[in-house]
Design a protein around this motif. Sequence first.
Motif, PDB file in Angstrom:
ATOM      1  N   SER A   3     -32.384 -23.778  20.340  1.00 16.76           N
ATOM      2  CA  SER A   3     -33.920 -22.682  20.038  1.00 16.76           C
ATOM      3  C   SER A   3     -33.914 -22.038  18.638  1.00 16.76           C
ATOM      4  N   ILE A   4     -32.457 -21.720  18.065  1.00 21.34           N
ATOM      5  CA  ILE A   4     -32.261 -21.178  17.485  1.00 21.34           C
ATOM      6  C   ILE A   4     -33.078 -22.189  15.937  1.00 21.34           C
ATOM      7  N   ASP A   5     -32.863 -23.264  15.937  1.00 18.82           N
ATOM      8  CA  ASP A   5     -32.768 -24.371  15.400  1.00 18.82           C
ATOM      9  C   ASP A   5     -34.702 -24.232  15.590  1.00 18.82           C
ATOM     10  N   GLY A   6     -35.146 -24.686  16.230  1.00 16.86           N
ATOM     11  CA  GLY A   6     -37.166 -24.943  16.606  1.00 16.86           C
ATOM     12  C   GLY A   6     -37.109 -23.455  16.203  1.00 16.86           C
ATOM     13  N   GLY A   7     -37.157 -22.084  15.545  1.00 19.14           N
ATOM     14  CA  GLY A   7     -38.050 -21.176  15.250  1.00 19.14           C
ATOM     15  C   GLY A   7     -37.050 -21.318  13.451  1.00 19.14           C
ATOM     16  N   ARG A   8     -36.139 -21.790  13.450  1.00 19.44           N
ATOM     17  CA  ARG A   8     -35.587 -21.754  12.149  1.00 19.44           C
ATOM     18  C   ARG A   8     -36.479 -22.125  10.575  1.00 19.44           C
ATOM     19  N   GLY A   9     -36.291 -21.187   9.774  1.00 15.14           N
ATOM     20  CA  GLY A   9     -37.643 -21.685   8.578  1.00 15.14           C
ATOM     21  C   GLY A   9     -37.169 -23.374   7.995  1.00 15.14           C
ATOM     22  N   ASP A  10     -37.138 -22.612   6.714  1.00 17.59           N
ATOM     23  CA  ASP A  10     -36.280 -23.731   5.692  1.00 17.59           C
ATOM     24  C   ASP A  10     -34.956 -23.410   4.991  1.00 17.59           C
ATOM     25  N   GLY A  11     -34.731 -22.444   5.665  1.00 15.40           N
ATOM     26  CA  GLY A  11     -32.708 -22.647   6.199  1.00 15.40           C
ATOM     27  C   GLY A  11     -32.082 -23.391   6.209  1.00 15.40           C
ATOM     28  N   ASN A  12     -30.652 -23.504   6.251  1.00 14.60           N
ATOM     29  CA  ASN A  12     -29.878 -24.449   7.073  1.00 14.60           C
ATOM     30  C   ASN A  12     -29.029 -23.297   7.943  1.00 14.60           C
ATOM     31  N   LEU A  13     -29.283 -25.234   8.892  1.00 18.09           N
ATOM     32  CA  LEU A  13     -29.294 -24.343  10.168  1.00 18.09           C
ATOM     33  C   LEU A  13     -27.437 -23.302  10.435  1.00 18.09           C
ATOM     34  N   SER A  14     -26.625 -23.301   9.526  1.00 16.08           N
ATOM     35  CA  SER A  14     -25.426 -22.480   9.977  1.00 16.08           C
ATOM     36  C   SER A  14     -25.992 -21.154   9.251  1.00 16.08           C
ATOM     37  N   SER A  15     -26.588 -21.334   8.503  1.00 17.88           N
ATOM     38  CA  SER A  15     -27.567 -19.652   7.709  1.00 17.88           C
ATOM     39  C   SER A  15     -28.451 -19.233   8.891  1.00 17.88           C
ATOM     40  N   ALA A  16     -29.131 -19.728   9.425  1.00 19.62           N
ATOM     41  CA  ALA A  16     -30.017 -19.311  10.518  1.00 19.62           C
ATOM     42  C   ALA A  16     -29.574 -19.020  11.798  1.00 19.62           C
ATOM     43  N   ILE A  17     -28.404 -19.939  12.332  1.00 24.52           N
ATOM     44  CA  ILE A  17     -27.425 -18.910  13.589  1.00 24.52           C
ATOM     45  C   ILE A  17     -26.312 -17.604  12.783  1.00 24.52           C
ATOM     46  N   ARG A  18     -25.876 -17.387  11.693  1.00 23.75           N
ATOM     47  CA  ARG A  18     -25.433 -16.550  11.570  1.00 23.75           C
ATOM     48  C   ARG A  18     -26.407 -15.380  10.990  1.00 23.75           C
ATOM     49  N   LEU A  19     -28.120 -15.436  11.002  1.00 14.99           N
ATOM     50  CA  LEU A  19     -28.609 -14.516  11.090  1.00 14.99           C
ATOM     51  C   LEU A  19     -29.911 -14.067  12.310  1.00 14.99           C
ATOM     52  N   PHE A  20     -29.508 -14.808  12.855  1.00 15.37           N
ATOM     53  CA  PHE A  20     -29.565 -15.112  14.568  1.00 15.37           C
ATOM     54  C   PHE A  20     -28.739 -13.959  14.912  1.00 15.37           C
ATOM     55  N   VAL A  21     -27.323 -14.283  14.940  1.00 16.05           N
ATOM     56  CA  VAL A  21     -26.159 -13.146  15.179  1.00 16.05           C
ATOM     57  C   VAL A  21     -25.997 -11.968  15.264  1.00 16.05           C
ATOM     58  N   LEU A  22     -26.195 -11.337  14.022  1.00 13.82           N
ATOM     59  CA  LEU A  22     -27.016 -10.812  12.860  1.00 13.82           C
ATOM     60  C   LEU A  22     -27.785 -10.129  13.535  1.00 13.82           C
ATOM     61  N   ASP A  23     -28.956 -10.532  13.602  1.00 18.41           N
ATOM     62  CA  ASP A  23     -30.084  -9.791  14.876  1.00 18.41           C
ATOM     63  C   ASP A  23     -29.575  -8.950  15.405  1.00 18.41           C
ATOM     64  N   TYR A  24     -29.276 -10.276  16.977  1.00 21.67           N
ATOM     65  CA  TYR A  24     -28.700  -9.641  17.566  1.00 21.67           C
ATOM     66  C   TYR A  24     -28.059  -8.298  18.034  1.00 21.67           C
ATOM     67  N   TYR A  25     -26.625  -8.050  17.170  1.00 17.24           N
ATOM     68  CA  TYR A  25     -26.138  -7.462  17.318  1.00 17.24           C
ATOM     69  C   TYR A  25     -26.870  -6.068  16.963  1.00 17.24           C
ATOM     70  N   ARG A  26     -27.462  -5.846  15.699  1.00 13.18           N
ATOM     71  CA  ARG A  26     -28.236  -4.619  14.831  1.00 13.18           C
ATOM     72  C   ARG A  26     -29.220  -4.367  16.110  1.00 13.18           C
ATOM     73  N   ASP A  27     -30.097  -5.277  16.587  1.00 12.42           N
ATOM     74  CA  ASP A  27     -31.286  -4.540  17.594  1.00 12.42           C
ATOM     75  C   ASP A  27     -30.111  -4.201  18.457  1.00 12.42           C
ATOM     76  N   ALA A  28     -28.816  -4.210  19.057  1.00  9.92           N
ATOM     77  CA  ALA A  28     -28.254  -3.724  20.641  1.00  9.92           C
ATOM     78  C   ALA A  28     -27.870  -2.665  19.898  1.00  9.92           C
ATOM     79  N   ALA A  29     -27.389  -2.745  18.558  1.00  9.72           N
ATOM     80  CA  ALA A  29     -26.772  -1.329  18.666  1.00  9.72           C
ATOM     81  C   ALA A  29     -27.821   0.162  17.810  1.00  9.72           C
ATOM     82  N   ARG A  30     -29.172  -0.732  17.846  1.00  6.14           N
ATOM     83  CA  ARG A  30     -30.320  -0.070  17.670  1.00  6.14           C
ATOM     84  C   ARG A  30     -30.409   0.536  18.805  1.00  6.14           C
ATOM     85  N   ALA A  31     -30.614  -0.621  19.559  1.00  3.99           N
ATOM     86  CA  ALA A  31     -30.934   0.400  21.310  1.00  3.99           C
ATOM     87  C   ALA A  31     -29.959   0.865  21.429  1.00  3.99           C
ATOM     88  N   ALA A  32     -28.620   0.663  21.311  1.00  4.09           N
ATOM     89  CA  ALA A  32     -27.818   1.728  22.281  1.00  4.09           C
ATOM     90  C   ALA A  32     -27.918   3.093  21.118  1.00  4.09           C
TER      91      ALA A  32
END
Length: 78
Positions: free
Chosen positions: A46-75
């Motif tokens: 799913s992450i791979d399908g939605g990434r742009g030109d960056g590499n997969l490892s970076s896309a995963i890091r950004l996905f995880v970071l965004d997920y927990y940022r969103d959770a912190a904002r919601a809390a």
Amino acid sequence: MKSPVVKRSIVIAGHKTSVSLEDAFWAGLKEIAHGKDMTLSEMVASIDGGRGDGNLSSAIRLFVLDYYRDAARAARGI
């Protein structure tokens, strides 16, 4: 405490690939996948399908970071 970058193999869309991630990002990815009732392979595909030109490892890091940022904002009610 430093978390080393570890290269891990994973199968996405029937193809084996490797990603280099720190332990904390790998653990976060596993936690997110479990919470969404997905396999790691499904989550990474799913992450791979939605990434742009960056590499997969970076896309995963950004996905995880965004997920927990969103959770912190919601809390905080933001």
